[in-house]
Design an enzyme around this catalytic site. Sequence first.
Site, mmCIF file in Angstrom:
data_model
loop_
_atom_site.group_PDB
_atom_site.id
_atom_site.type_symbol
_atom_site.label_atom_id
_atom_site.label_comp_id
_atom_site.label_asym_id
_atom_site.label_seq_id
_atom_site.Cartn_x
_atom_site.Cartn_y
_atom_site.Cartn_z
ATOM 1 N N ILE B 13 -74.642 6.007 -17.385
ATOM 2 C CA ILE B 13 -74.429 4.569 -17.222
ATOM 3 C C ILE B 13 -74.787 4.122 -15.818
ATOM 4 O O ILE B 13 -75.340 3.042 -15.608
ATOM 5 C CB ILE B 13 -72.948 4.211 -17.504
ATOM 6 N N PHE B 14 -74.460 4.954 -14.803
ATOM 7 C CA PHE B 14 -74.563 4.496 -13.412
ATOM 8 C C PHE B 14 -74.769 5.692 -12.495
ATOM 9 O O PHE B 14 -74.090 6.712 -12.630
ATOM 10 C CB PHE B 14 -73.259 3.763 -13.031
ATOM 11 N N ARG B 36 -65.880 9.684 -24.315
ATOM 12 C CA ARG B 36 -65.173 10.035 -23.080
ATOM 13 C C ARG B 36 -65.911 9.403 -21.895
ATOM 14 O O ARG B 36 -67.110 9.651 -21.711
ATOM 15 C CB ARG B 36 -65.137 11.565 -22.891
ATOM 16 N N GLU B 95 -63.682 12.689 12.483
ATOM 17 C CA GLU B 95 -62.673 11.643 12.276
ATOM 18 C C GLU B 95 -61.560 11.659 13.323
ATOM 19 O O GLU B 95 -60.965 10.621 13.595
ATOM 20 C CB GLU B 95 -62.046 11.767 10.869
ATOM 21 N N GLU B 139 -71.574 4.970 12.379
ATOM 22 C CA GLU B 139 -71.280 3.713 13.083
ATOM 23 C C GLU B 139 -70.696 2.655 12.148
ATOM 24 O O GLU B 139 -70.124 1.681 12.626
ATOM 25 C CB GLU B 139 -72.537 3.164 13.775
ATOM 26 N N GLU B 141 -68.338 3.368 9.933
ATOM 27 C CA GLU B 141 -67.035 3.845 9.480
ATOM 28 C C GLU B 141 -65.989 3.394 10.503
ATOM 29 O O GLU B 141 -66.107 3.694 11.692
ATOM 30 C CB GLU B 141 -67.052 5.374 9.364
#
Lengths: 178, 178
Positions: B13-14, B36, B95, B139, B141
Amino acid sequence: MNLEEKVKKVEHIFDGVVVDLDVETVELPNGKTAKREIIRHQGAVAVIAITSENKMVFIRQWRAPLGQETLEVPAGKIEPNEDPSITAMRELNEETRFEADKMEFLNSFYTSPGFADEKMYLYHAINLKPVTNKLPQDEDEFLELVELSLPEVEVEISKGTICDSKTLISILYWKMMQ
Amino acid sequence: MNLEEKVKKVEHIFDGVVVDLDVETVELPNGKTAKREIIRHQGAVAVIAITSENKMVFIRQWRAPLGQETLEVPAGKIEPNEDPSITAMRELNEETRFEADKMEFLNSFYTSPGFADEKMYLYHAINLKPVTNKLPQDEDEFLELVELSLPEVEVEISKGTICDSKTLISILYWKMMQ
């Protein structure tokens, strides 16, 4: 720092039975735009059910996304406008044929907040006992009931049969109840 | 009882950056068919990082699916062919600007096995210290670092800022380490 992303556009990609998919265009804090892929889900409950023999109740079922059988705590989707504690009592009856004097709310959490809004409400079934009034079961749902002691649970975790977040959280809570 | 569902047809689908969506037609154990809806995800890591002051390291960030800020443990997607322990070390550096002598593997789990195949690998960062070699940051985030004691964590859980499964599992493990 203001971290908010402002939604500029929503594209509906898919309307399903279990999930919908949106792609949002958002404005970032620096003024640039980005795309966010978002799965919409109606929310679910999970139930910690401990028998009088101090065993935890699990459901063995096939999980199509994983292509394998798993052992998970009783759980199910919340119906529209249904109180989650009612969902918990209903799913426990349908899936396990146990009922409880009450459902003690322990916590709620998003299962995967990076891409999905599914919220899970976790309950502890207080004073578990066999049901007196059996709710109808879905004839196309194939389940097996399994009761495991804590050492047996550890074996199934190491084998990878117990392998999902709500069930792991339930077991960690159970350990802290010992 | 054989619970296996045999895949008869897959409809793509995607294809997204973070998730793909398939709808599978499966044959149930009773011979009937069902659909499903399956979200495909490349998998991710999460890191329990405890400072020398016995505080847990969190990332404050905006979560588009929830439309709110959250506090979550450092985490990120596994790159193709990347060992999850390498992902954990990399994401911790990017992070939080902390690094560790080693990443101790604690557990892995599927975040939402009813509709998604996302697998999360949880590590404990052993001997946390400031990084000597800073890896480049995205940059686009927007993150803030937050360090919380266990009582401060409990407050954020009750406020709903700490609200996701991997972070709750991390905190439960941390409690058991006390």
